[in-house]
Design a protein around this motif. Structure first.
Motif, PDB file in Angstrom:
ATOM      1  N   ALA A  24      -1.092  -1.422  -7.951  1.00 49.69           N
ATOM      2  CA  ALA A  24      -0.066  -1.364  -6.919  1.00 49.69           C
ATOM      3  C   ALA A  24       0.621  -2.712  -6.786  1.00 49.69           C
ATOM      4  N   PHE A  25       1.906  -2.665  -6.512  1.00 44.09           N
ATOM      5  CA  PHE A  25       2.645  -3.896  -6.283  1.00 44.09           C
ATOM      6  C   PHE A  25       3.874  -3.595  -5.431  1.00 44.09           C
ATOM      7  N   GLY A  26       4.521  -4.657  -4.996  1.00 45.88           N
ATOM      8  CA  GLY A  26       5.716  -4.495  -4.178  1.00 45.88           C
ATOM      9  C   GLY A  26       5.562  -4.930  -2.735  1.00 45.88           C
ATOM     10  N   GLY A  27       4.360  -5.333  -2.335  1.00 47.81           N
ATOM     11  CA  GLY A  27       4.154  -5.775  -0.974  1.00 47.81           C
ATOM     12  C   GLY A  27       4.835  -7.112  -0.709  1.00 47.81           C
ATOM     13  N   GLY A  28       4.843  -7.507   0.546  1.00 47.87           N
ATOM     14  CA  GLY A  28       5.452  -8.771   0.908  1.00 47.87           C
ATOM     15  C   GLY A  28       5.606  -8.898   2.398  1.00 47.87           C
ATOM     16  N   LEU A  29       6.365  -9.907   2.784  1.00 44.91           N
ATOM     17  CA  LEU A  29       6.635 -10.188   4.187  1.00 44.91           C
ATOM     18  C   LEU A  29       8.035  -9.668   4.530  1.00 44.91           C
ATOM     19  N   VAL A  30       8.125  -8.914   5.610  1.00 49.85           N
ATOM     20  CA  VAL A  30       9.412  -8.345   6.011  1.00 49.85           C
ATOM     21  C   VAL A  30       9.490  -8.346   7.527  1.00 49.85           C
ATOM     22  N   GLN A  31      10.692  -8.453   8.051  1.00 52.43           N
ATOM     23  CA  GLN A  31      10.874  -8.401   9.495  1.00 52.43           C
ATOM     24  C   GLN A  31      10.841  -6.971   9.986  1.00 52.43           C
ATOM     25  N   ALA A  32      10.480  -6.809  11.221  1.00 51.72           N
ATOM     26  CA  ALA A  32      10.483  -5.484  11.832  1.00 51.72           C
ATOM     27  C   ALA A  32      11.861  -4.850  11.685  1.00 51.72           C
ATOM     28  N   GLY A  33      11.851  -3.576  11.345  1.00 50.96           N
ATOM     29  CA  GLY A  33      13.097  -2.867  11.106  1.00 50.96           C
ATOM     30  C   GLY A  33      13.538  -2.886   9.659  1.00 50.96           C
ATOM     31  N   GLY A  34      12.885  -3.689   8.856  1.00 46.31           N
ATOM     32  CA  GLY A  34      13.244  -3.812   7.459  1.00 46.31           C
ATOM     33  C   GLY A  34      12.606  -2.740   6.583  1.00 46.31           C
ATOM     34  N   SER A  35      12.816  -2.877   5.276  1.00 47.69           N
ATOM     35  CA  SER A  35      12.333  -1.888   4.307  1.00 47.69           C
ATOM     36  C   SER A  35      11.614  -2.574   3.155  1.00 47.69           C
ATOM     37  N   LEU A  36      10.704  -1.834   2.552  1.00 48.16           N
ATOM     38  CA  LEU A  36      10.023  -2.248   1.328  1.00 48.16           C
ATOM     39  C   LEU A  36       9.758  -1.006   0.509  1.00 48.16           C
ATOM     40  N   ARG A  37       9.663  -1.185  -0.790  1.00 48.11           N
ATOM     41  CA  ARG A  37       9.243  -0.085  -1.646  1.00 48.11           C
ATOM     42  C   ARG A  37       8.035  -0.538  -2.445  1.00 48.11           C
ATOM     43  N   LEU A  38       6.944   0.184  -2.274  1.00 43.93           N
ATOM     44  CA  LEU A  38       5.736  -0.078  -3.040  1.00 43.93           C
ATOM     45  C   LEU A  38       5.722   0.806  -4.283  1.00 43.93           C
ATOM     46  N   SER A  39       5.144   0.276  -5.337  1.00 42.02           N
ATOM     47  CA  SER A  39       4.985   1.039  -6.575  1.00 42.02           C
ATOM     48  C   SER A  39       3.529   1.004  -6.997  1.00 42.02           C
ATOM     49  N   CYS A  40       3.118   2.032  -7.688  1.00 40.63           N
ATOM     50  CA  CYS A  40       1.763   2.098  -8.224  1.00 40.63           C
ATOM     51  C   CYS A  40       1.860   2.667  -9.624  1.00 40.63           C
ATOM     52  N   ALA A  41       1.529   1.853 -10.598  1.00 39.82           N
ATOM     53  CA  ALA A  41       1.583   2.284 -11.987  1.00 39.82           C
ATOM     54  C   ALA A  41       0.211   2.746 -12.439  1.00 39.82           C
ATOM     55  N   GLY A  42       0.170   3.905 -13.067  1.00 40.78           N
ATOM     56  CA  GLY A  42      -1.100   4.451 -13.519  1.00 40.78           C
ATOM     57  C   GLY A  42      -1.153   4.581 -15.024  1.00 40.78           C
ATOM     58  N   SER A  43      -2.354   4.522 -15.552  1.00 37.26           N
ATOM     59  CA  SER A  43      -2.553   4.723 -16.983  1.00 37.26           C
ATOM     60  C   SER A  43      -3.263   6.050 -17.189  1.00 37.26           C
ATOM     61  N   GLY A  44      -3.262   6.535 -18.411  1.00 37.74           N
ATOM     62  CA  GLY A  44      -3.987   7.760 -18.699  1.00 37.74           C
ATOM     63  C   GLY A  44      -3.090   8.973 -18.839  1.00 37.74           C
ATOM     64  N   ARG A  45      -3.570   9.944 -19.576  1.00 33.32           N
ATOM     65  CA  ARG A  45      -2.765  11.126 -19.892  1.00 33.32           C
ATOM     66  C   ARG A  45      -2.720  12.129 -18.756  1.00 33.32           C
TER      67      ARG A  45
END
Length: 124
Positions: free
Chosen positions: A5-26
């Motif tokens: 997982a990645f994409g976290g961070g510091l943001v002000q209230a009311g703001g937006s973030l998008r987290l991603s999670c990359a997976g391996s395997g078939r």
């Protein structure tokens, strides 16, 4: 299956973030994917899940603000977070559940694989 997982961070209230999670395997496309979070002093709690058919579930606390989605061509699941509040501050974890029966996707024990957390901090 390995999840990152990645994409976290510091943001002000009311703001937006998008987290991603990359997976391996078939088996990614047939897996149910979930997001959980654990805030300071709190137990890990369910945030959202997306099944292999694309249907979704969201916790009451985030419904209307967070949206889970997936891109099977990239073995990635996303969590779009909008209108963030200080109480959304937490480590966010992605998880994968093998295909098959489940009782509730909000239960931690349903999931077979977990990624490391990514930290989200919402300042007031």
């Amino acid at each position: 299956v390995q999840l990152q997982a990645f994409g976290g961070g510091l943001v002000q209230a009311g703001g937006s973030l998008r987290l991603s999670c990359a997976g391996s395997g078939r088996t990614f496309s047939s897996s149910t994917m979930g997001w959980f979070r654990q805030g300071p002093g709190n137990e890990r709690e369910f945030v959202a899940a997306i099944r292999s058919d694309g249907s979704t579930s969201h916790a009451d606390s985030v419904r209307g603000r967070f949206t889970i989605s997936r891109d099977n061509t990239k073995n990635t699941v996303f969590l779009q977070m909008r209108s963030l509040k200080p109480e959304d501050t937490a480590f966010y974890y992605c998880a994968a559940k093998n295909a098959g029966w489940y009782y509730s996707l909000a239960r931690i024990r349903e999931y077979d694989y977990w990624g490391q957390g990514t930290e989200v901090t919402v300042s007031s």
